[in-house]
Design an enzyme around this catalytic site. Structure first.
Site, PDB file in Angstrom:
ATOM      1  N   TYR A   1      -1.442  -0.052  10.194  1.00  0.00           N
ATOM      2  CA  TYR A   1      -1.531  -0.494   8.795  1.00  0.00           C
ATOM      3  C   TYR A   1      -0.212  -0.206   8.070  1.00  0.00           C
ATOM      4  O   TYR A   1       0.314  -1.066   7.352  1.00  0.00           O
ATOM      5  CB  TYR A   1      -2.700   0.233   8.132  1.00  0.00           C
ATOM      6  CG  TYR A   1      -3.022  -0.214   6.723  1.00  0.00           C
ATOM      7  CD1 TYR A   1      -3.318  -1.548   6.439  1.00  0.00           C
ATOM      8  CD2 TYR A   1      -3.043   0.705   5.671  1.00  0.00           C
ATOM      9  CE1 TYR A   1      -3.629  -1.947   5.144  1.00  0.00           C
ATOM     10  CE2 TYR A   1      -3.356   0.314   4.379  1.00  0.00           C
ATOM     11  CZ  TYR A   1      -3.638  -1.014   4.119  1.00  0.00           C
ATOM     12  OH  TYR A   1      -3.943  -1.404   2.828  1.00  0.00           O
TER      13      TYR A   1
ATOM     14  N   SER B   1       0.852  -1.197   0.000  1.00  0.00           N
ATOM     15  CA  SER B   1       0.000   0.000   0.000  1.00  0.00           C
ATOM     16  C   SER B   1       0.886   1.245   0.000  1.00  0.00           C
ATOM     17  O   SER B   1       1.999   1.202   0.543  1.00  0.00           O
ATOM     18  CB  SER B   1      -0.878   0.033   1.243  1.00  0.00           C
ATOM     19  OG  SER B   1      -1.509   1.301   1.368  1.00  0.00           O
TER      20      SER B   1
HETATM   21  N1  NAP Z   1      -8.691  -0.525  -1.131  1.00  0.00           N
HETATM   22  C1  NAP Z   1      -7.643   0.262  -0.986  1.00  0.00           C
HETATM   23  O1  NAP Z   1      -7.763   1.519  -0.971  1.00  0.00           O
HETATM   24  C2  NAP Z   1      -6.260  -0.326  -0.861  1.00  0.00           C
HETATM   25  C3  NAP Z   1      -5.158   0.523  -1.037  1.00  0.00           C
HETATM   26  C4  NAP Z   1      -3.871   0.011  -0.936  1.00  0.00           C
HETATM   27  C5  NAP Z   1      -3.686  -1.336  -0.669  1.00  0.00           C
HETATM   28  N2  NAP Z   1      -4.759  -2.140  -0.494  1.00  0.00           N
HETATM   29  C6  NAP Z   1      -4.493  -3.565  -0.217  1.00  0.00           C
HETATM   30  O2  NAP Z   1      -5.071  -4.335  -1.249  1.00  0.00           O
HETATM   31  C7  NAP Z   1      -5.449  -5.625  -0.752  1.00  0.00           C
HETATM   32  C8  NAP Z   1      -6.897  -5.901  -1.115  1.00  0.00           C
HETATM   33  O3  NAP Z   1      -7.705  -4.885  -0.542  1.00  0.00           O
HETATM   34  P1  NAP Z   1      -9.213  -4.613  -1.014  1.00  0.00           P
HETATM   35  O4  NAP Z   1      -9.454  -3.175  -0.792  1.00  0.00           O
HETATM   36  O5  NAP Z   1      -9.435  -5.234  -2.343  1.00  0.00           O
HETATM   37  O6  NAP Z   1      -9.986  -5.439   0.133  1.00  0.00           O
HETATM   38  P2  NAP Z   1     -11.482  -6.028   0.161  1.00  0.00           P
HETATM   39  O7  NAP Z   1     -12.314  -5.405  -0.882  1.00  0.00           O
HETATM   40  O8  NAP Z   1     -11.900  -5.901   1.590  1.00  0.00           O
HETATM   41  O9  NAP Z   1     -11.265  -7.563  -0.201  1.00  0.00           O
HETATM   42  C9  NAP Z   1     -10.512  -8.357   0.671  1.00  0.00           C
HETATM   43  C10 NAP Z   1     -10.471  -9.780   0.157  1.00  0.00           C
HETATM   44  O10 NAP Z   1      -9.687 -10.550   1.079  1.00  0.00           O
HETATM   45  C11 NAP Z   1     -10.476 -11.609   1.640  1.00  0.00           C
HETATM   46  N3  NAP Z   1     -10.081 -11.794   3.027  1.00  0.00           N
HETATM   47  C12 NAP Z   1     -10.188 -10.891   4.041  1.00  0.00           C
HETATM   48  N4  NAP Z   1      -9.753 -11.429   5.190  1.00  0.00           N
HETATM   49  C13 NAP Z   1      -9.357 -12.706   4.890  1.00  0.00           C
HETATM   50  C14 NAP Z   1      -8.826 -13.763   5.661  1.00  0.00           C
HETATM   51  N5  NAP Z   1      -8.628 -13.636   6.982  1.00  0.00           N
HETATM   52  N6  NAP Z   1      -8.527 -14.932   5.042  1.00  0.00           N
HETATM   53  C15 NAP Z   1      -8.744 -15.079   3.708  1.00  0.00           C
HETATM   54  N7  NAP Z   1      -9.243 -14.109   2.930  1.00  0.00           N
HETATM   55  C16 NAP Z   1      -9.551 -12.927   3.516  1.00  0.00           C
HETATM   56  C17 NAP Z   1     -11.929 -11.121   1.483  1.00  0.00           C
HETATM   57  O11 NAP Z   1     -12.874 -12.182   1.444  1.00  0.00           O
HETATM   58  P3  NAP Z   1     -13.592 -12.676   2.826  1.00  0.00           P
HETATM   59  O12 NAP Z   1     -13.999 -11.447   3.568  1.00  0.00           O
HETATM   60  O13 NAP Z   1     -14.728 -13.521   2.385  1.00  0.00           O
HETATM   61  O14 NAP Z   1     -12.550 -13.462   3.554  1.00  0.00           O
HETATM   62  C18 NAP Z   1     -11.842 -10.442   0.116  1.00  0.00           C
HETATM   63  O15 NAP Z   1     -11.856 -11.393  -0.919  1.00  0.00           O
HETATM   64  C19 NAP Z   1      -5.176  -5.578   0.757  1.00  0.00           C
HETATM   65  O16 NAP Z   1      -3.932  -6.174   1.043  1.00  0.00           O
HETATM   66  C20 NAP Z   1      -5.120  -4.087   1.058  1.00  0.00           C
HETATM   67  O17 NAP Z   1      -4.342  -3.807   2.203  1.00  0.00           O
HETATM   68  C21 NAP Z   1      -6.040  -1.678  -0.590  1.00  0.00           C
END
Ligand code: NAP
Length: 252
Positions: A151, A136
């Site tokens: 984070y 991130s």
């Molecule tokens: N969105 C942003 O602004 C942003 C920015 C920078 C980096 N990121 C990074 O990008 C990545 C994805 O983020 P996102 O925003 O796409 O998140 P998201 O929309 O919340 O999706 C998270 C995914 O991970 C799964 N997950 C969550 N906890 C889990 C666990 N304990 N075991 C297995 N699977 C799990 C969820 O499915 P279930 O809930 O069904 O388990 C879902 O498929 C993360 O590493 C985040 O830190 C995000």
């Protein structure tokens, strides 16, 4: 097709950035295994992605979840060519209020799972495999009034692991890179914003509009192109990189 005949695992592939990456891999001809906890979300994602996608429900914040995923991959006929460590959690809470439980949960998924899932899958990674960790911008750049110590610490660890593993695994022909997205409109982002009072929400939106040179936050599929590149044979000399994909935010 750029990923024809490749086999990929995407953690957190049932939603958000992981789903967009899984979709692009599938479109480019890879067989994709997506992992998440909620079987309904996994099933919906599999329907959306089509034929060459398999699902597995596991909680990667636990040792048992990591073992279950490693066991599944071990029992597959073919090794993995691509591992995307994407599943993550974000507690944007003030430093002085971070609880030990939040600290443990954050590290269990953002750091421990990335470390030990990659370790457990090492014997099942094909020669020339590509490991892609989702980091991130928060590892290096903060947002006013968005307390990110926990984070940011976890994503800084992901960056360090990416670089050190690129060195350790390079001699085996395994490439390790990270993608550091800016703010992306996903369920995770909405969870960290929804609870804010209206005034703070409006201030955050105004800040974002001012701060992103391209004038908007990301959409999940903004991350798909770089992921396909890193996974493909076009990137056979690309390792140890932290790829910033953030609409220009961290340039300022
Ligand atoms: N969105 C942003 O602004 C942003 C920015 C920078 C980096 N990121 C990074 O990008 C990545 C994805 O983020 P996102 O925003 O796409 O998140 P998201 O929309 O919340 O999706 C998270 C995914 O991970 C799964 N997950 C969550 N906890 C889990 C666990 N304990 N075991 C297995 N699977 C799990 C969820 O499915 P279930 O809930 O069904 O388990 C879902 O498929 C993360 O590493 C985040 O830190 C995000």
């Amino acid at each position: 097709m750029r990923l024809h005949d490749k086999r990929a695992l995407v953690t957190g592939g049932s939603d958000g950035i992981g789903l967009a990456i899984a979709e692009s891999f599938s479109r480019e001809g890879a067989d994709v295994l997506i992992v998440g906890r909620d079987t309904r979300k996994l099933d919906a994602a599999a329907r959306q992605l089509g034929g060459n996608v398999e699902t597995l429900s596991a909680d990667l914040a636990t040792g048992a979840g990591i073992e279950a995923v490693a066991g599944h991959v071990k029992n597959c006929a073919r090794p993995l060519d691509i591992l995307v460590n994407n599943a993550g959690v974000a507690f944007l809470v003030p430093f002085e209020t971070v609880s030990e439980e939040q600290f443990q949960q954050s590290f269990a998924l953002n750091v421990t799972a990335v470390f030990f899932l990659t370790q457990a899958l090492l014997p099942h990674l094909a020669a020339g495999a590509s490991v892609i960790n989702i980091s991130s911008y928060f590892a290096n750049k903060m947002i006013p009034k968005r307390p990110s110590s926990l984070y940011s610490l976890s994503k800084g660890a992901v960056n360090s692991l990416t670089k050190s593993l690129a060195f350790e695994l390079g001699p085996r022909g395994i490439r390790v890179n990270a993608i550091a997205p800016g703010t992306v409109d996903t369920a995770m982002r909405r969870r960290t914003v929804d609870y804010l009072p209206a005034e703070a929400k409006a201030a955050l939106s105004a800040y974002v509009e001012r701060s992103y040179p391209l004038g908007r936050i990301g959409r999940p599929d903004d991350l798909a192109g770089i992921a396909v590149y890193l996974a493909s044979d076009e990137a056979t000399w690309t390792s140890g990189g932290i790829f910033t994909i953030d609409g220009g935010y961290t340039a300022g």
